[in-house]
Write a protein that holds these residues in place. Structure first.
Motif, PDB file in Angstrom:
ATOM      1  N   TRP A 157     -21.841   5.467  14.446  1.00  0.00           N
ATOM      2  CA  TRP A 157     -21.414   5.854  13.086  1.00  0.00           C
ATOM      3  C   TRP A 157     -22.532   5.527  12.112  1.00  0.00           C
ATOM      4  N   ALA A 158     -23.087   6.557  11.483  1.00  0.00           N
ATOM      5  CA  ALA A 158     -24.176   6.383  10.516  1.00  0.00           C
ATOM      6  C   ALA A 158     -24.119   7.551   9.533  1.00  0.00           C
ATOM      7  N   PRO A 159     -23.141   7.558   8.620  1.00  0.00           N
ATOM      8  CA  PRO A 159     -22.883   8.741   7.777  1.00  0.00           C
ATOM      9  C   PRO A 159     -23.985   9.072   6.788  1.00  0.00           C
ATOM     10  N   ASN A 160     -24.855   8.132   6.488  1.00  0.00           N
ATOM     11  CA  ASN A 160     -25.908   8.395   5.508  1.00  0.00           C
ATOM     12  C   ASN A 160     -27.273   8.607   6.156  1.00  0.00           C
ATOM     13  N   ALA A 161     -27.246   8.871   7.446  1.00  0.00           N
ATOM     14  CA  ALA A 161     -28.501   9.133   8.155  1.00  0.00           C
ATOM     15  C   ALA A 161     -28.887  10.601   8.046  1.00  0.00           C
ATOM     16  N   GLU A 200     -30.320   0.240  31.483  1.00  0.00           N
ATOM     17  CA  GLU A 200     -31.256   0.810  30.504  1.00  0.00           C
ATOM     18  C   GLU A 200     -31.128   0.062  29.171  1.00  0.00           C
ATOM     19  N   VAL A 201     -32.264  -0.281  28.594  1.00  0.00           N
ATOM     20  CA  VAL A 201     -32.260  -0.897  27.270  1.00  0.00           C
ATOM     21  C   VAL A 201     -32.461   0.201  26.234  1.00  0.00           C
ATOM     22  N   TYR A 202     -31.839   0.038  25.088  1.00  0.00           N
ATOM     23  CA  TYR A 202     -31.887   1.098  24.085  1.00  0.00           C
ATOM     24  C   TYR A 202     -31.582   0.545  22.703  1.00  0.00           C
ATOM     25  N   LYS A 203     -31.943   1.327  21.718  1.00  0.00           N
ATOM     26  CA  LYS A 203     -31.532   1.112  20.329  1.00  0.00           C
ATOM     27  C   LYS A 203     -31.272   2.478  19.701  1.00  0.00           C
ATOM     28  N   PHE A 204     -30.712   2.448  18.515  1.00  0.00           N
ATOM     29  CA  PHE A 204     -30.584   3.663  17.719  1.00  0.00           C
ATOM     30  C   PHE A 204     -31.651   3.636  16.635  1.00  0.00           C
ATOM     31  N   GLU A 205     -32.484   4.683  16.620  1.00  0.00           N
ATOM     32  CA  GLU A 205     -33.457   4.811  15.538  1.00  0.00           C
ATOM     33  C   GLU A 205     -32.836   5.680  14.454  1.00  0.00           C
ATOM     34  N   ILE A 206     -32.719   5.128  13.278  1.00  0.00           N
ATOM     35  CA  ILE A 206     -32.022   5.792  12.182  1.00  0.00           C
ATOM     36  C   ILE A 206     -33.012   6.099  11.065  1.00  0.00           C
ATOM     37  N   LYS A 207     -33.042   7.362  10.684  1.00  0.00           N
ATOM     38  CA  LYS A 207     -33.808   7.771   9.516  1.00  0.00           C
ATOM     39  C   LYS A 207     -32.807   8.146   8.433  1.00  0.00           C
ATOM     40  N   SER A 208     -32.822   7.404   7.363  1.00  0.00           N
ATOM     41  CA  SER A 208     -31.816   7.569   6.323  1.00  0.00           C
ATOM     42  C   SER A 208     -32.151   8.731   5.399  1.00  0.00           C
ATOM     43  N   PHE A 371     -27.256  -0.636   7.421  1.00  0.00           N
ATOM     44  CA  PHE A 371     -27.356  -0.011   8.738  1.00  0.00           C
ATOM     45  C   PHE A 371     -27.989   1.363   8.704  1.00  0.00           C
ATOM     46  N   ASP A 372     -27.567   2.220   7.801  1.00  0.00           N
ATOM     47  CA  ASP A 372     -28.120   3.580   7.746  1.00  0.00           C
ATOM     48  C   ASP A 372     -28.842   3.840   6.427  1.00  0.00           C
ATOM     49  N   GLY A 373     -29.458   2.770   5.908  1.00  0.00           N
ATOM     50  CA  GLY A 373     -30.126   2.890   4.623  1.00  0.00           C
ATOM     51  C   GLY A 373     -29.177   2.709   3.453  1.00  0.00           C
ATOM     52  N   THR A 374     -27.938   2.334   3.773  1.00  0.00           N
ATOM     53  CA  THR A 374     -26.955   1.998   2.742  1.00  0.00           C
ATOM     54  C   THR A 374     -26.201   0.754   3.196  1.00  0.00           C
ATOM     55  N   HIS A 375     -25.449   0.174   2.283  1.00  0.00           N
ATOM     56  CA  HIS A 375     -24.601  -0.972   2.630  1.00  0.00           C
ATOM     57  C   HIS A 375     -23.344  -0.431   3.290  1.00  0.00           C
ATOM     58  N   LEU A 376     -23.463  -0.156   4.592  1.00  0.00           N
ATOM     59  CA  LEU A 376     -22.418   0.556   5.318  1.00  0.00           C
ATOM     60  C   LEU A 376     -21.275  -0.371   5.710  1.00  0.00           C
ATOM     61  N   GLU A 378     -21.198  -3.738   4.828  1.00  0.00           N
ATOM     62  CA  GLU A 378     -21.025  -4.788   3.833  1.00  0.00           C
ATOM     63  C   GLU A 378     -20.841  -4.191   2.440  1.00  0.00           C
ATOM     64  N   HIS A 379     -20.380  -5.006   1.495  1.00  0.00           N
ATOM     65  CA  HIS A 379     -20.321  -4.603   0.095  1.00  0.00           C
ATOM     66  C   HIS A 379     -21.740  -4.525  -0.476  1.00  0.00           C
ATOM     67  N   ALA A 380     -21.970  -3.533  -1.313  1.00  0.00           N
ATOM     68  CA  ALA A 380     -23.276  -3.406  -1.953  1.00  0.00           C
ATOM     69  C   ALA A 380     -23.458  -4.465  -3.049  1.00  0.00           C
ATOM     70  N   ASP A 381     -22.391  -4.775  -3.769  1.00  0.00           N
ATOM     71  CA  ASP A 381     -22.444  -5.755  -4.851  1.00  0.00           C
ATOM     72  C   ASP A 381     -22.557  -7.153  -4.238  1.00  0.00           C
ATOM     73  N   PRO A 382     -23.643  -7.885  -4.495  1.00  0.00           N
ATOM     74  CA  PRO A 382     -23.799  -9.209  -3.882  1.00  0.00           C
ATOM     75  C   PRO A 382     -22.706 -10.190  -4.285  1.00  0.00           C
ATOM     76  N   ARG A 383     -22.019  -9.924  -5.391  1.00  0.00           N
ATOM     77  CA  ARG A 383     -20.908 -10.798  -5.777  1.00  0.00           C
ATOM     78  C   ARG A 383     -19.723 -10.648  -4.830  1.00  0.00           C
ATOM     79  N   LEU A 384     -19.707  -9.549  -4.087  1.00  0.00           N
ATOM     80  CA  LEU A 384     -18.671  -9.315  -3.077  1.00  0.00           C
ATOM     81  C   LEU A 384     -19.217  -9.370  -1.652  1.00  0.00           C
ATOM     82  N   GLY A 385     -20.517  -9.072  -1.512  1.00  0.00           N
ATOM     83  CA  GLY A 385     -21.069  -8.820  -0.185  1.00  0.00           C
ATOM     84  C   GLY A 385     -21.975  -9.874   0.391  1.00  0.00           C
TER      85      GLY A 385
END
Length: 755
Positions: A157-161, A200-208, A371-376, A378-385
């Motif tokens: 799941w990476a909706p902003n990729a 097999e070892v792997y990762k997801f390469e995400i371009k936002s 995760f995908d170039g956005t606060h996916l 976590e909360h974006a606001d540091p007072r919440l996140g």
């Protein structure tokens, strides 16, 4: 069959650039087999492939079986874009790609872009609305047979990729090689790669889509992970393990009922025991299974609680900053080894509770954060996140997909690894928006309060789902405030946990025991205060890892007095704890009176058992556990006043407490008397409800425990004389810094013959 060997590319220059620069939002619209038409209007098929490592490429036509017929592909872009057209084919046909690289080596592969999606529309619907309770079976990496081929299906799941690729050793970590299919508004990407195998070892390469942010992330749903400091996920088949714990699972609900004994041994697997002879290395899960079972069966613990075993990069986090939420840490072996560990404990009658961390996650670049170039997640606001104390991120509990991730993760451990309970870490930090924050550093809820309404709703749903899907499991809250109804059902307004850690009892008790006995009479109220609220929740009495680190000293070292008094005080603490209402939890090392604070990089000091005083404490813990398990009066009514009665509450001057514990059969009872001073008290009267012989079945001052052996020669007869409002009394010799457990007679006059 005619083949167009020289051709103009049928792909636009813009699409070619997006493919070759790994920026195309859905490469399946370009790569793989696609219907085509000629200028004359006839229908055919075109096969396209992006193979940057290839000097030449061919299509191996398998429509007539093996070994297939070879058709060269045209290289239409210098970076490795190849095409082959088949104008006289009306239907798609099976094929492989043959590749020759610039060194002259050649091989064949099945084209991953020839496969249809694995995830169904219904999967996407449930994942999108956050109600797919088996999301761990669909997202992540799963070995499967698809369209007749064995391989691995990847989904994330990476909706902003703008683009997501699977990268690993199999494609030289080249994000251009296996870009994934975009599944539309759900934000899910997937691809089936044939011929990949377990390991097999792997990762997801995400371009936002935002600022061209590109990053390689571990799989949030990865079932296994590399051994730190490596951070890739590992393809694993966790379905093949053959479980042998049928009997345990069938009887678990009864074994874990609230009227059953629960004595929990809390363990950090990485430091319970180390391989000193092998560079202080970790024991494997299988070695731990054998050695821990022997220890737990000898000492009569009913459960083990594992500090987080989910994969984490930093040993010093003790597992409380996990990255691989679905992966048992590779420090001790494979997922199969971990399954063996659980299975072996179950087959030996020991329940397994897992510390679970939904309150926060770390900032590691390969983890969930940004995760995908956005606060996916976590909360974006540091007072919440942000948890500033811990340097971690806070989950956005209001987002359906994030809640679903956590729900699915909890169910995963209960389902796939037969975990018997989840101890939820840091619940207080989830409940309060102003947790560890100064004014102005937090955002009130919609009603202006400090309650985190989204987290509260999440916890209620979590408990409802877990108990519905897996009846008989336990959910346990580490909640350090006076929040009401933590262990009450949600239909009564509670949070729905089975049990709650009694942090108030722990703090008050350890504060009291740290006092020199001469001053304890002034702190008497602090010791008795726990009984004011003891039945407001279903409590566990925890003496956990948090009390033996960070300069707090070990339990033994907290005790005042000379060496003898330190050990006597520790034995007194354990005796008082096992008499007090509530289930029990003891941290590893406390059972042998560890001198040093716990160090996560070193083994428990097992050599201390060479010393009589330490052996005595271990024998006492063993006997207390056995007594607690076999005496219904000490465990059957832990959460109601019907199981408890004060016999002596107000003797602050002598620092003595006495109380009665009862089973459901009210005649089955136990008198517990505690002397919190080093003074022997002769002819100490305690009023009792029943006539007869009171058998002294455990004395923490017995010489086998390292005590002075002051006691009552096996028991005392009651006197037919009222005392403290009771019709009878017993006259006791109270040992110094000791606890007596005396069995209440069920038949008047029962016991040894009077002299």
């Amino acid at each position: 069959m005619a083949l167009m060997t020289r051709q103009q590319s049928t792909v636009s220059q813009a699409d070619l650039d997006l493919i070759t620069h790994a920026s195309h939002w859905n490469p399946f619209t370009i790569l793989g087999p696609h219907p085509s038409s000629t200028k004359e209007g006839s229908k055919g098929w075109t096969i396209r492939a992006f193979l940057p490592e290839a000097r030449r490429a061919s299509v191996v036509d398998l429509s007539r079986g093996e070994p297939g017929k070879l058709y060269p592909m045209e290289k239409t872009h210098a970076d490795g874009f190849f095409e082959a057209s088949f104008p006289d084919r009306s239907e798609a046909f099976p094929y492989r790609l043959k590749i020759e690289n610039h060194e002259g080596h050649s091989w064949e592969l099945v084209d991953p872009y020839a496969f249809e999606p694995v995830l169904t529309d219904f999967d996407l619907h449930l994942l999108g609305e956050g109600t797919h309770l088996h999301n761990y079976e669909r997202l992540g990496a799963h070995l499967r047979t698809h369209q007749g081929f064995r391989g691995v299906n990847f989904a994330v799941w990476a909706p902003n990729a703008q683009r997501v690729s699977v990268v690993g050793n199999f494609n030289h970590w080249d994000g251009r090689r296996h870009p994934m299919r975009n599944r539309g508004a759900t934000g899910i990407w997937e691809i089936f790669i044939p011929d990949l195998c377990e390991g097999e070892v792997y990762k997801f390469e995400i371009k936002s889509r935002h600022h061209a942010y590109t990053v390689q992330k571990s799989d949030p749903y990865g079932l296994a992970a590399e051994f730190r400091p490596k951070t890739a996920s590992v393809v694993w088949d966790i379905s093949r393990f053959s479980w042998g714990d049928t009997e345990w699972m069938a009887n678990r609900a009864q074994r874990q009922a609230l009227d059953q004994p629960m004595s929990i041994y809390e363990v950090h697997l990485g430091s319970w025991k180390r391989k000193v002879e092998k560079d202080n290395g970790f024991l494997s899960y299988r070695e731990l299974a054998e050695q821990l079972v022997a220890h737990l069966k000898h000492s009569h613990f009913t459960h083990i609680e594992l500090m987080p075993i989910t994969e984490h990069p930093f040993d010093g986090s003790w597992g409380y900053q996990p990255v691989g939420y679905f992966a048992p840490t590779a420090r001790h072996g494979s997922p199969d080894d971990f399954a063996y560990f659980i299975d072996h404990l179950h087959q030996n009658g020991i329940g397994v509770i897992l510390d679970w961390v939904p309150a926060h996650f770390p900032n590691d670049v390969h983890g969930l954060g940004y995760f995908d170039g956005t606060h996916l997640y976590e909360h974006a606001d540091p007072r919440l996140g942000e948890h500033r104390d811990w340097g971690t991120k806070i989950f956005n509990y209001g987002r359906p997909e994030v809640r679903n991730f956590l729900f699915g993760n909890a169910l995963f451990w209960l389902d796939r690894y037969h975990i018997d309970g989840l101890r939820v870490d840091a619940v207080a930090s989830m409940l309060y928006l102003d947790y560890s924050r100064e004014p102005g550093e937090w955002v009130p809820n919609i009603f202006g309060g400090n309650e985190n309404l989204e987290a509260i709703d999440f916890l209620k749903q979590l408990n409802e789902i877990c108990h519905r899907e897996h009846p008989g499991i336990l959910t346990i809250a580490e909640e350090s405030t006076s929040w009401s109804g933590v262990s009450r059902p949600t239909y009564l307004g509670g949070l729905g946990f089975s049990l709650k850690w009694n942090m108030g009892w722990m703090n008050d008790t350890l504060r009291y025991f740290a006092k020199d006995p001469v001053y304890r009479k002034y702190e008497h109220g602090g010791l008795t205060f726990s009984m004011i609220y003891a039945f407001s929740e279903n409590f566990i009495l925890p003496l956990s890892h948090d009390e033996v680190v960070h300069g707090k000293r070990s339990l033994l070292d907290k005790m005042p007095g000379d060496l003898w008094q330190k050990f006597a005080n520790l034995r007194l603490l354990y005796g008082y704890m096992y008499g007090h209402p509530g289930k029990k939890l003891l941290y590893m090392g406390d059972e042998i009176a560890q001198w040093r604070e716990w160090n996560h990089d070193e083994s428990i000091d097992w050599h201390l058992l060479d010393w009589p005083d330490h052996r005595g404490v271990f024998q006492l813990v063993t006997d207390l556990n056995a007594l607690y398990k076999h005496q219904a009066s000490l465990h059957q009514i832990d959460f109601d006043w019907q199981g408890y009665e004060w016999l002596e509450l107000h003797d602050w001057e002598n620092s003595v407490l006495a109380f009665l514990r009862r089973a459901k059969n009210s005649e089955d009872a136990m008198v517990v008397v505690c002397n919190f001073t080093p003074v022997v008290r002769d002819d100490y009267r305690v009023g009792v409800p029943t006539e007869g012989f009171y058998e002294e079945i455990l004395n923490t001052d017995a010489d086998i425990y390292g005590g002075s052996n002051v006691g009552n020669h096996g028991g005392v007869w009651s006197h037919h004389e009222p005392h403290a409002g009771r019709p009878f009394h017993i006259s006791l010799r109270l040992p110094p810094l000791g606890v007596l457990f005396l069995k209440v007679p069920t038949t008047a006059g029962a016991g040894p013959k009077k002299k």
